[in-house]
Design a protein around this motif. Structure first.
Motif, PDB file in Angstrom:
ATOM      1  N   ILE A  82       0.827  -1.213   0.000  1.00 50.67           N
ATOM      2  CA  ILE A  82       0.000   0.000   0.000  1.00 50.67           C
ATOM      3  C   ILE A  82       0.864   1.268   0.000  1.00 50.67           C
ATOM      4  CG2 ILE A  82      -1.735   1.277   1.327  1.00 50.67           C
ATOM      5  CD1 ILE A  82      -2.788  -1.515   2.274  1.00 50.67           C
ATOM      6  N   VAL A  83       1.980   1.235   0.728  1.00 51.28           N
ATOM      7  CA  VAL A  83       2.850   2.419   0.753  1.00 51.28           C
ATOM      8  C   VAL A  83       3.390   2.730  -0.643  1.00 51.28           C
ATOM      9  CG1 VAL A  83       4.962   3.444   1.677  1.00 51.28           C
ATOM     10  CG2 VAL A  83       3.422   2.205   3.205  1.00 51.28           C
ATOM     11  N   PRO A  84       4.044   1.788  -1.334  1.00 53.74           N
ATOM     12  CA  PRO A  84       4.510   2.155  -2.688  1.00 53.74           C
ATOM     13  C   PRO A  84       3.359   2.443  -3.649  1.00 53.74           C
ATOM     14  CG  PRO A  84       4.996  -0.165  -2.196  1.00 53.74           C
ATOM     15  CD  PRO A  84       4.567   0.485  -0.914  1.00 53.74           C
ATOM     16  N   LEU A  85       2.212   1.801  -3.493  1.00 54.46           N
ATOM     17  CA  LEU A  85       1.066   2.129  -4.350  1.00 54.46           C
ATOM     18  C   LEU A  85       0.674   3.599  -4.179  1.00 54.46           C
ATOM     19  CD1 LEU A  85      -1.143  -1.088  -3.987  1.00 54.46           C
ATOM     20  CD2 LEU A  85      -0.496  -0.043  -6.169  1.00 54.46           C
ATOM     21  N   ASN A  86       0.844   4.131  -2.992  1.00 55.10           N
ATOM     22  CA  ASN A  86       0.442   5.506  -2.710  1.00 55.10           C
ATOM     23  C   ASN A  86       1.555   6.535  -2.880  1.00 55.10           C
ATOM     24  OD1 ASN A  86      -2.438   5.992  -1.421  1.00 55.10           O
ATOM     25  ND2 ASN A  86      -1.782   3.937  -0.834  1.00 55.10           N
ATOM     26  N   LEU A  87       2.786   6.134  -2.583  1.00 54.57           N
ATOM     27  CA  LEU A  87       3.848   7.135  -2.461  1.00 54.57           C
ATOM     28  C   LEU A  87       4.948   7.035  -3.502  1.00 54.57           C
ATOM     29  CD1 LEU A  87       2.512   7.982   0.151  1.00 54.57           C
ATOM     30  CD2 LEU A  87       4.685   7.716   1.346  1.00 54.57           C
ATOM     31  N   SER A  88       5.074   5.908  -4.194  1.00 52.29           N
ATOM     32  CA  SER A  88       6.262   5.728  -5.051  1.00 52.29           C
ATOM     33  C   SER A  88       6.156   6.482  -6.364  1.00 52.29           C
ATOM     34  CB  SER A  88       6.490   4.250  -5.342  1.00 52.29           C
ATOM     35  OG  SER A  88       5.557   3.788  -6.305  1.00 52.29           O
ATOM     36  N   ARG A  89       4.931   6.760  -6.833  1.00 54.68           N
ATOM     37  CA  ARG A  89       4.698   7.337  -8.163  1.00 54.68           C
ATOM     38  C   ARG A  89       5.361   6.504  -9.257  1.00 54.68           C
ATOM     39  NH1 ARG A  89       4.439  13.858  -7.035  1.00 54.68           N
ATOM     40  NH2 ARG A  89       4.002  13.677  -4.814  1.00 54.68           N
ATOM     41  N   GLY A  90       5.604   5.237  -8.943  1.00 52.03           N
ATOM     42  CA  GLY A  90       6.210   4.344  -9.932  1.00 52.03           C
ATOM     43  C   GLY A  90       7.702   4.561 -10.145  1.00 52.03           C
ATOM     44  N   GLY A  91       8.296   5.420  -9.341  1.00 54.24           N
ATOM     45  CA  GLY A  91       9.715   5.740  -9.506  1.00 54.24           C
ATOM     46  C   GLY A  91      10.625   4.909  -8.613  1.00 54.24           C
ATOM     47  N   ALA A  92      11.668   5.547  -8.106  1.00 51.89           N
ATOM     48  CA  ALA A  92      12.648   4.847  -7.286  1.00 51.89           C
ATOM     49  C   ALA A  92      12.363   5.061  -5.801  1.00 51.89           C
ATOM     50  CB  ALA A  92      14.049   5.352  -7.614  1.00 51.89           C
ATOM     51  N   VAL A  93      12.665   4.040  -5.017  1.00 53.96           N
ATOM     52  CA  VAL A  93      12.504   4.133  -3.564  1.00 53.96           C
ATOM     53  C   VAL A  93      13.755   3.546  -2.913  1.00 53.96           C
ATOM     54  CG1 VAL A  93      11.151   3.338  -1.584  1.00 53.96           C
ATOM     55  CG2 VAL A  93       9.984   3.944  -3.717  1.00 53.96           C
ATOM     56  N   ASP A  94      14.249   4.219  -1.891  1.00 50.24           N
ATOM     57  CA  ASP A  94      15.414   3.734  -1.144  1.00 50.24           C
ATOM     58  C   ASP A  94      14.980   2.880   0.046  1.00 50.24           C
ATOM     59  OD1 ASP A  94      17.613   4.842  -2.516  1.00 50.24           O
ATOM     60  OD2 ASP A  94      17.279   6.807  -1.590  1.00 50.24           O
ATOM     61  N   PHE A  95      15.612   1.738   0.192  1.00 49.93           N
ATOM     62  CA  PHE A  95      15.333   0.872   1.344  1.00 49.93           C
ATOM     63  C   PHE A  95      16.598   0.662   2.172  1.00 49.93           C
ATOM     64  CE2 PHE A  95      11.746   0.027  -1.296  1.00 49.93           C
ATOM     65  CZ  PHE A  95      10.715  -0.258  -0.412  1.00 49.93           C
ATOM     66  N   VAL A  96      16.422   0.724   3.476  1.00 52.92           N
ATOM     67  CA  VAL A  96      17.510   0.417   4.402  1.00 52.92           C
ATOM     68  C   VAL A  96      17.170  -0.933   5.033  1.00 52.92           C
ATOM     69  CG1 VAL A  96      18.768   1.172   6.451  1.00 52.92           C
ATOM     70  CG2 VAL A  96      17.883   2.868   4.805  1.00 52.92           C
ATOM     71  N   LEU A  97      18.002  -1.921   4.759  1.00 52.60           N
ATOM     72  CA  LEU A  97      17.673  -3.287   5.195  1.00 52.60           C
ATOM     73  C   LEU A  97      18.341  -3.602   6.529  1.00 52.60           C
ATOM     74  CD1 LEU A  97      17.944  -5.235   1.806  1.00 52.60           C
ATOM     75  CD2 LEU A  97      16.060  -3.859   2.739  1.00 52.60           C
ATOM     76  N   THR A  98      17.504  -3.843   7.540  1.00 53.34           N
ATOM     77  CA  THR A  98      18.031  -4.078   8.889  1.00 53.34           C
ATOM     78  C   THR A  98      17.447  -5.338   9.520  1.00 53.34           C
ATOM     79  OG1 THR A  98      16.282  -2.680   9.797  1.00 53.34           O
ATOM     80  CG2 THR A  98      18.394  -1.606   9.298  1.00 53.34           C
ATOM     81  N   ALA A 115      12.902  -0.658  -6.381  1.00 56.76           N
ATOM     82  CA  ALA A 115      13.296  -0.726  -4.969  1.00 56.76           C
ATOM     83  C   ALA A 115      14.824  -0.811  -4.908  1.00 56.76           C
ATOM     84  CB  ALA A 115      12.659  -1.945  -4.310  1.00 56.76           C
ATOM     85  N   HIS A 116      15.421   0.241  -4.397  1.00 57.79           N
ATOM     86  CA  HIS A 116      16.880   0.366  -4.369  1.00 57.79           C
ATOM     87  C   HIS A 116      17.381   0.154  -2.933  1.00 57.79           C
ATOM     88  CE1 HIS A 116      20.380   3.244  -3.747  1.00 57.79           C
ATOM     89  NE2 HIS A 116      20.869   2.322  -4.556  1.00 57.79           N
ATOM     90  N   VAL A 117      18.376  -0.709  -2.789  1.00 61.30           N
ATOM     91  CA  VAL A 117      18.928  -0.942  -1.450  1.00 61.30           C
ATOM     92  C   VAL A 117      19.968   0.131  -1.160  1.00 61.30           C
ATOM     93  CG1 VAL A 117      20.201  -2.532   0.035  1.00 61.30           C
ATOM     94  CG2 VAL A 117      18.488  -3.419  -1.575  1.00 61.30           C
ATOM     95  N   ALA A 118      19.635   1.031  -0.265  1.00 63.88           N
ATOM     96  CA  ALA A 118      20.541   2.140   0.071  1.00 63.88           C
ATOM     97  C   ALA A 118      21.576   1.713   1.099  1.00 63.88           C
ATOM     98  CB  ALA A 118      19.738   3.324   0.614  1.00 63.88           C
ATOM     99  N   ALA A 119      21.222   0.694   1.875  1.00 66.05           N
ATOM    100  CA  ALA A 119      22.148   0.196   2.905  1.00 66.05           C
ATOM    101  C   ALA A 119      21.600  -1.130   3.398  1.00 66.05           C
ATOM    102  CB  ALA A 119      22.232   1.182   4.071  1.00 66.05           C
ATOM    103  N   SER A 120      22.495  -1.974   3.876  1.00 68.49           N
ATOM    104  CA  SER A 120      22.053  -3.266   4.394  1.00 68.49           C
ATOM    105  C   SER A 120      22.974  -3.727   5.512  1.00 68.49           C
ATOM    106  CB  SER A 120      22.044  -4.320   3.287  1.00 68.49           C
ATOM    107  OG  SER A 120      21.801  -5.601   3.847  1.00 68.49           O
ATOM    108  N   ALA A 121      22.394  -4.315   6.524  1.00 69.72           N
ATOM    109  CA  ALA A 121      23.179  -4.872   7.634  1.00 69.72           C
ATOM    110  C   ALA A 121      23.250  -6.389   7.532  1.00 69.72           C
ATOM    111  CB  ALA A 121      22.557  -4.454   8.967  1.00 69.72           C
ATOM    112  N   GLN A 122      23.005  -6.902   6.338  1.00 67.48           N
ATOM    113  CA  GLN A 122      22.978  -8.357   6.187  1.00 67.48           C
ATOM    114  C   GLN A 122      24.332  -8.993   6.538  1.00 67.48           C
ATOM    115  OE1 GLN A 122      21.077  -9.687   2.582  1.00 67.48           O
ATOM    116  NE2 GLN A 122      20.640 -11.634   3.569  1.00 67.48           N
ATOM    117  N   ASP A 123      25.423  -8.288   6.214  1.00 69.08           N
ATOM    118  CA  ASP A 123      26.745  -8.859   6.485  1.00 69.08           C
ATOM    119  C   ASP A 123      26.965  -9.151   7.967  1.00 69.08           C
ATOM    120  OD1 ASP A 123      27.338  -8.818   3.851  1.00 69.08           O
ATOM    121  OD2 ASP A 123      28.719  -7.101   3.925  1.00 69.08           O
ATOM    122  N   SER A 124      26.320  -8.377   8.810  1.00 70.50           N
ATOM    123  CA  SER A 124      26.471  -8.630  10.260  1.00 70.50           C
ATOM    124  C   SER A 124      25.356  -9.547  10.762  1.00 70.50           C
ATOM    125  CB  SER A 124      26.428  -7.309  11.032  1.00 70.50           C
ATOM    126  OG  SER A 124      25.083  -6.831  11.105  1.00 70.50           O
TER     127      SER A 124
END
Lengths: 363, 363
Positions: A82-98, A115-124
């Protein structure tokens, strides 16, 4: 009789006083001759319940007037669409993966945007938070998404990043499902916050959305009307029949929180509860919590017995002591104690006492 | 003390016995030490509640094994998008317009498919049903949609059309929100049935979907995962956290219905209740119901005072007699008595007594 202490991650323990009020009013709310479940959502009785719940939530979280409060359905997982349906305008969105929840959000958003991964803590293994200074934020992002408390991994943002200072003009979207109302929110840093109620607010089936007004009105054509924030806002959350009883229960919880002194008082208690539990775990060589001390969740405390062959004995003994639902999430294993607002410090103390006794008994 | 009789169209009156059980179990369900709202949806306690509710619904409605039962969120209005997202394949869909609800369904579906009006009763102001022999069904329709009971206009299909006999191979989709469980369903004629619970089942916030297995797995890419019927079915309605308490309440209602003799017995009672009320209205020159006798709803009875200047006095007098929520829907005006399963014939008799007395008093 004392009720057992229930450490479920959600749906989770509710304040006993709230449940007692709900039971007493089940057949007749305030002399109306109807239980709350039986009221038309358009009648004056439910209208009063709704208005009070909204006003109390606004007061508790100090939500500014240029934000709308919506009561929706579908929980956090539906909001991931629902959030990207309302806010993304079909463009790019930054995600911080924690952790699991932000990962799920990013995956679902791919249906509607880049959906662009701006940062991720997966390595830890999601035991740290990526330093905001290192986030790769896009200039053209419609918004930046993060999960401010990861229920499964037990990682919490103790303060929210100021995106402007990081060079981004995008609004920040936070999934605050599992720590909403456990502490104040700095709305100057937030464009939209959403959360399923079933952890820290009330029963499953109602979703809180707090959204800055200027973000409304840009839904994609594929967005169902019932989930278009502008339609929901314009109809006071009554475009479709709202989950009336869940809203009533959330409202009773808001009243209870106000009687406890509000979210500032709750935050103090939550800090004390978390320090008690983490302090014991850190001092023990029998148990371990792997999350970096700078970002440990005050709500969800995953921990492990160093000797995992004792897990079953641990859970059986806990249940016998009236300590319920301590099993960890299947994706992580081990144990998890969720100590939301409704968990009194006595419950955390009872858990610590048991942890100590179990360790001694097994030595 | 007798509770007032509540004629709300939904959320609506619930059986008193169901509410009493819910109140008694609010703090402790069956000795578990938890209220139902506080249980993890993945624990064995809620698992048992869920399994029982599903089995009871399957038994009550004689749902064949090749149909899945889903408990979802968002109500009928959300399903207006979710059905075409799952079943239309982006192609053509036939709609039969018989009142407000089917009109809304057709309008929302336009986002996702070619919504084709196969028949409409608009010319009669929705007081009749279009004869199935006249429906203009498309050969290429993904499905045919109708609302089997129109809550606002008080029009009901007393039997479902057999699409094959009308030359269509498409599955029939029915919105049975406002008469589900009031009578048996002929599943040989149905591909999918959906209904919000807040009229004849339980609290608002849970939506029943009964869908033939072969219709699963064709969702459009824009369909949110939480509303993809296949995802929901594959996860036993627990892909996202289900509205646990609403499902529990629905389950208590299912148990109550079984104790009443099931839907065949309920249908007999509903016919008797409807005959009592329509019979009185038809014999009166003071009140009028405008719906054709062949398709009058047994659940929702809209009626008018011929002299509408008396409406306010009528409603005030009704409330004083313990007859609640009789005001008609704003789009139609007048009065409406919703006499769902939970309304005993004594309630309908009390209404008829009041109708008679009010008429005398005003004469």
């Amino acid at each position: 009789m004392t009720r057992p202490y229930n450490f479920s991650a959600g749906p989770a323990a509710m304040p006993e006083a709230v449940l007692r009020t709900a039971a007493a009013e089940m057949l007749d709310w305030h002399g109306s001759g109807m239980g709350v479940m039986e009221m038309s959502h358009r009648g004056k009785e439910f209208g009063a319940i709704y208005a009070q719940a909204e006003a109390d939530l606004r007061e508790l979280l100090a939500v500014p007037t240029h934000f709308k409060i919506l009561f929706m359905q579908g929980g956090g997982l539906a909001e991931n669409a629902i959030v990207p349906l309302n806010l993304s305008r079909g463009g790019a969105v930054d995600f911080v993966l924690t952790g699991s929840w932000s990962q799920k959000s990013a995956k679902e958003a791919q249906r509607y945007c880049q959906a662009h991964v701006a940062a991720s803590a997966q390595d830890s293994h999601f035991t740290t938070l990526p330093d905001p200074a290192t986030w790769q934020l896009r200039r053209d992002a419609s918004y930046v998404h993060l999960c401010s408390n990861e229920t499964i991994h037990g990682v919490e943002f103790h303060s929210l990043p100021e995106l402007k200072a990081l060079g981004s003009d995008a609004p920040l979207v936070i999934d605050f499902s599992s720590h909403v109302l456990s502490r104040p929110v700095d709305w100057s840093r937030v464009g939209l916050a959403f959360g399923g109620a079933q952890k820290n607010v009330g029963p499953a089936g109602v979703t809180l959305v707090v959204v800055r007004e200027d973000l409304l009105g840009h839904a994609l054509p594929a967005c169902p009307s019932a989930f278009d924030y502008k339609t929901v806002a314009d109809n006071g959350s009554m475009y479709n029949t709202p989950p009336t009883y869940a809203i009533y229960m959330a409202g009773l919880t808001f009243q209870w929180l106000k009687a406890q002194g509000g979210v500032v008082a709750m935050e103090r208690r939550n800090v004390a509860k978390a320090e008690l539990l983490y302090g014991f775990l850190d001092a023990s060589s029998f148990y371990v919590n792997k999350v970096d001390k700078t970002c440990r969740s005050r709500m969800n405390v995953p921990f492990f017995l160093r000797d995992e062959s004792r897990n079953e004995a641990f859970l059986t003994g806990a249940k016998a002591r009236g300590l319920l639902q301590l099993k960890g999430h299947k994706s992580v294993g081990g144990m998890r104690a969720s100590i939301y607002n409704a968990m009194p410090i006595e419950g955390v103390q009872a858990l610590v006492d048991y942890l100590r006794d179990f360790e001694k008994e097994q030595a």
